[in-house]
Design a protein around this motif. Structure first.
Motif, PDB file in Angstrom:
ATOM      1  N   LEU A   1      35.475 -14.924  13.993  1.00 34.28           N
ATOM      2  CA  LEU A   1      36.881 -14.726  13.680  1.00 34.28           C
ATOM      3  C   LEU A   1      37.581 -16.079  13.699  1.00 34.28           C
ATOM      4  O   LEU A   1      37.536 -16.796  14.707  1.00 34.28           O
ATOM      5  CB  LEU A   1      37.524 -13.788  14.709  1.00 34.28           C
ATOM      6  N   ASP A   2      38.218 -16.452  12.605  1.00 37.66           N
ATOM      7  CA  ASP A   2      38.964 -17.708  12.548  1.00 37.66           C
ATOM      8  C   ASP A   2      40.248 -17.577  13.358  1.00 37.66           C
ATOM      9  O   ASP A   2      41.012 -16.614  13.187  1.00 37.66           O
ATOM     10  CB  ASP A   2      39.305 -18.063  11.099  1.00 37.66           C
ATOM     11  N   CYS A   3      40.489 -18.556  14.227  1.00 35.90           N
ATOM     12  CA  CYS A   3      41.683 -18.493  15.092  1.00 35.90           C
ATOM     13  C   CYS A   3      41.859 -19.825  15.812  1.00 35.90           C
ATOM     14  O   CYS A   3      40.962 -20.677  15.808  1.00 35.90           O
ATOM     15  CB  CYS A   3      41.554 -17.362  16.115  1.00 35.90           C
ATOM     16  N   THR A   4      43.003 -19.997  16.439  1.00 36.16           N
ATOM     17  CA  THR A   4      43.254 -21.173  17.264  1.00 36.16           C
ATOM     18  C   THR A   4      42.529 -21.013  18.597  1.00 36.16           C
ATOM     19  O   THR A   4      42.053 -19.925  18.947  1.00 36.16           O
ATOM     20  CB  THR A   4      44.750 -21.340  17.532  1.00 36.16           C
ATOM     21  N   LEU A   5      42.475 -22.084  19.349  1.00 33.94           N
ATOM     22  CA  LEU A   5      41.832 -22.026  20.656  1.00 33.94           C
ATOM     23  C   LEU A   5      42.586 -21.097  21.603  1.00 33.94           C
ATOM     24  O   LEU A   5      41.978 -20.336  22.364  1.00 33.94           O
ATOM     25  CB  LEU A   5      41.732 -23.440  21.246  1.00 33.94           C
ATOM     26  N   ASP A   6      43.909 -21.134  21.568  1.00 37.67           N
ATOM     27  CA  ASP A   6      44.691 -20.229  22.417  1.00 37.67           C
ATOM     28  C   ASP A   6      44.384 -18.771  22.096  1.00 37.67           C
ATOM     29  O   ASP A   6      44.202 -17.941  22.995  1.00 37.67           O
ATOM     30  CB  ASP A   6      46.188 -20.496  22.247  1.00 37.67           C
TER      31      ASP A   6
ATOM     32  N   THR B   1      36.916 -21.311  14.962  1.00 37.67           N
ATOM     33  CA  THR B   1      36.266 -20.017  14.840  1.00 37.67           C
ATOM     34  C   THR B   1      35.709 -19.591  16.178  1.00 37.67           C
ATOM     35  O   THR B   1      35.040 -20.387  16.865  1.00 37.67           O
ATOM     36  CB  THR B   1      35.111 -20.078  13.816  1.00 37.67           C
ATOM     37  N   VAL B   2      35.973 -18.363  16.561  1.00 35.07           N
ATOM     38  CA  VAL B   2      35.366 -17.810  17.764  1.00 35.07           C
ATOM     39  C   VAL B   2      34.144 -17.001  17.338  1.00 35.07           C
ATOM     40  O   VAL B   2      34.177 -16.239  16.367  1.00 35.07           O
ATOM     41  CB  VAL B   2      36.363 -16.943  18.567  1.00 35.07           C
ATOM     42  N   LEU B   3      33.047 -17.198  18.041  1.00 35.75           N
ATOM     43  CA  LEU B   3      31.793 -16.502  17.774  1.00 35.75           C
ATOM     44  C   LEU B   3      31.428 -15.651  18.977  1.00 35.75           C
ATOM     45  O   LEU B   3      31.454 -16.139  20.113  1.00 35.75           O
ATOM     46  CB  LEU B   3      30.655 -17.501  17.511  1.00 35.75           C
ATOM     47  N   VAL B   4      31.081 -14.409  18.720  1.00 32.79           N
ATOM     48  CA  VAL B   4      30.613 -13.516  19.791  1.00 32.79           C
ATOM     49  C   VAL B   4      29.259 -12.967  19.373  1.00 32.79           C
ATOM     50  O   VAL B   4      29.149 -12.280  18.350  1.00 32.79           O
ATOM     51  CB  VAL B   4      31.599 -12.362  20.047  1.00 32.79           C
ATOM     52  N   ARG B   5      28.245 -13.300  20.154  1.00 31.86           N
ATOM     53  CA  ARG B   5      26.894 -12.843  19.847  1.00 31.86           C
ATOM     54  C   ARG B   5      26.532 -11.658  20.734  1.00 31.86           C
ATOM     55  O   ARG B   5      26.779 -11.675  21.942  1.00 31.86           O
ATOM     56  CB  ARG B   5      25.890 -13.973  20.063  1.00 31.86           C
TER      57      ARG B   5
ATOM     58  N   GLU C   1      31.838 -18.181  22.181  1.00 34.35           N
ATOM     59  CA  GLU C   1      32.129 -19.598  21.999  1.00 34.35           C
ATOM     60  C   GLU C   1      33.170 -19.788  20.906  1.00 34.35           C
ATOM     61  O   GLU C   1      33.231 -19.006  19.945  1.00 34.35           O
ATOM     62  CB  GLU C   1      30.854 -20.351  21.595  1.00 34.35           C
ATOM     63  N   TRP C   2      33.963 -20.845  21.053  1.00 35.57           N
ATOM     64  CA  TRP C   2      34.898 -21.260  20.005  1.00 35.57           C
ATOM     65  C   TRP C   2      34.524 -22.671  19.587  1.00 35.57           C
ATOM     66  O   TRP C   2      34.195 -23.517  20.433  1.00 35.57           O
ATOM     67  CB  TRP C   2      36.325 -21.255  20.527  1.00 35.57           C
ATOM     68  N   TYR C   3      34.542 -22.933  18.284  1.00 33.44           N
ATOM     69  CA  TYR C   3      34.263 -24.288  17.824  1.00 33.44           C
ATOM     70  C   TYR C   3      35.241 -24.648  16.724  1.00 33.44           C
ATOM     71  O   TYR C   3      35.804 -23.787  16.043  1.00 33.44           O
ATOM     72  CB  TYR C   3      32.822 -24.424  17.323  1.00 33.44           C
TER      73      TYR C   3
END
Length: 374
Positions: free
Chosen positions: A187-192, A222-226, A212-214
């Motif tokens: 999901l594309d998003c800011t760090l906050d 982008t936040v990644l959830v595996r 993780e967010w990168y």
């Protein structure tokens, strides 16, 4: 002063490694695949460089007990390939594994990856170790038993010691089954916003394998959830995760995440450890150029201008965290480590006990060990 070229030795057995230590005079450096040569403090002008790249291969694999012992110079990616034939793995996925990082080097630098959310770092996966100390003593700790509480756990001391306390020769690791199925939502998003998404994920019984967010810049990422599990159960769990995240896409973007961990060209790269609840705000306060943030592990890697490193060290220390330099641009002379931890006196005492003459890794933990890297 001209920097002398050290003598390089490449032992191919534990006995040869011990002899190399005994037969050398003066200071010693340790090298493996070289994937973390720029990490930590700059290695001083050593007299002998010990290349452990000749210590490779599996010593013993016990599939039934789910343990494996390997020589420390074994690239982890090669070990993973061999274990895959048995449906097993070392549950560890640091970015530099693909570059050939060795088991011993990964232990010595306390590296980690997204899988640390569930399985921890190698500190949690190592159950035994053979070490050669500065005086040639061969020390063994632990073994092939998962629950082993006998003796003083030298393996924990070696983790993150950067070759300053001993030379890792052999490592015994606990293994886990390779997941039957895996899926990642992005999901594309800011760090906050990523921190808020992570809080919702962790509030649910979803058991993510990594969160993780990168980003390649400070504006958004982008936040990644595996998720991992069985073939039958995983789709339902992913559907529940999607309901929490909202408009998330199925996207395996872990290569992009790994690129963020490696850092932006020409920038200093800092590894930050802090309480997970504080990490996102801490990273957001830094003038980072790129970042990878473990929203559950409390570990982030950030690229930032060289002149911002000292302030980043201080800000992280003020937040109760720790920092270490992972890469530096040419000509960088700033600090590799942040302010010393509260246990610095204990660290120095351990150094004096295991390496009283200061032979091993001069400069790698400067200024914590108050060494002169010459």
């Amino acid at each position: 002063m001209t920097r002398a070229t050290p003598t390089t030795v490449r032992p191919d057995s534990l006995a040869a490694l011990r002899d190399a230590v005994l037969d050398s005079a003066g200071t010693l450096g340790v090298a493996g695949a070289g994937t973390a040569a720029a990490w930590g403090g700059t290695l001083g002008n050593v007299d002998t460089m010990i290349d452990v790249g000749g210590l490779t291969g599996i010593i013993t694999h016990n599939p039934g007990d789910m343990t494996v012992s390997v020589h420390a110079g074994t690239p982890l990616r090669d070990l993973q390939s061999a274990l895959a034939d048995h449906g097993q793995q070392v549950s560890f996925d640091a970015a530099r594994v693909d570059a050939g990082a060795t088991v011993g080097g990964l232990v010595a630098t306390a590296d980690g990856g997204p899988a640390a959310l569930v399985h921890g770092t190698l500190r949690d996966l190592v159950i035994g170790m053979t070490i050669v100390l500065a005086d040639g003593t061969v020390a063994r700790t632990g073994g092939h038993v998962i629950k082993n509480v006998t003796g003083y756990d030298l393996a924990k001391l070696m983790h993150g010691s950067y070759g300053t306390l001993g030379i890792v020769a052999e490592v015994v690791l606990r293994l886990h089954p390779v997941p039957k199925a895996s899926a990642t939502l992005a999901l594309d998003c800011t760090l906050d916003d990523a921190a808020a998404h992570a809080a919702r994920v962790f509030a649910q019984p979803l058991d993510p394998a990594a969160v993780e967010w990168y980003s390649a810049g400070p504006a958004s990422g982008t936040v990644l959830v595996r998720m991992e599990g069985t073939v039958d159960a995983l789709p339902r769990r992913v559907d529940r995760l999607r309901s929490v995240l909202g408009a998330a896409a199925d996207l395996d973007a872990w290569d992009d995440h790994a690129a963020a961990v490696r850092g932006a060209p020409g920038q200093a790269v800092l590894r930050i450890g802090a309480r997970p609840s504080r990490l996102a705000a801490l990273v957001a306060s830094l003038p980072f150029v790129g970042a990878a943030v473990g929203l559950g592990t409390g570990v982030a890697t950030v690229s930032l201008p060289a002149d911002a490193v000292a302030d980043a060290h201080s800000a992280t220390h003020a937040a109760g965290g720790t920092t270490v330099l992972r890469d530096r641009p040419d000509g960088f002379t700033g600090p590799a480590w942040g302010p010393p931890p509260s246990a610095i006196a204990l660290l120095r005492s351990v150094k004096r006990t295991l390496d009283p003459d200061g032979r091993l890794g001069p400069g790698r933990l400067t200024p914590w060990l108050q060494e002169d890297p010459r």
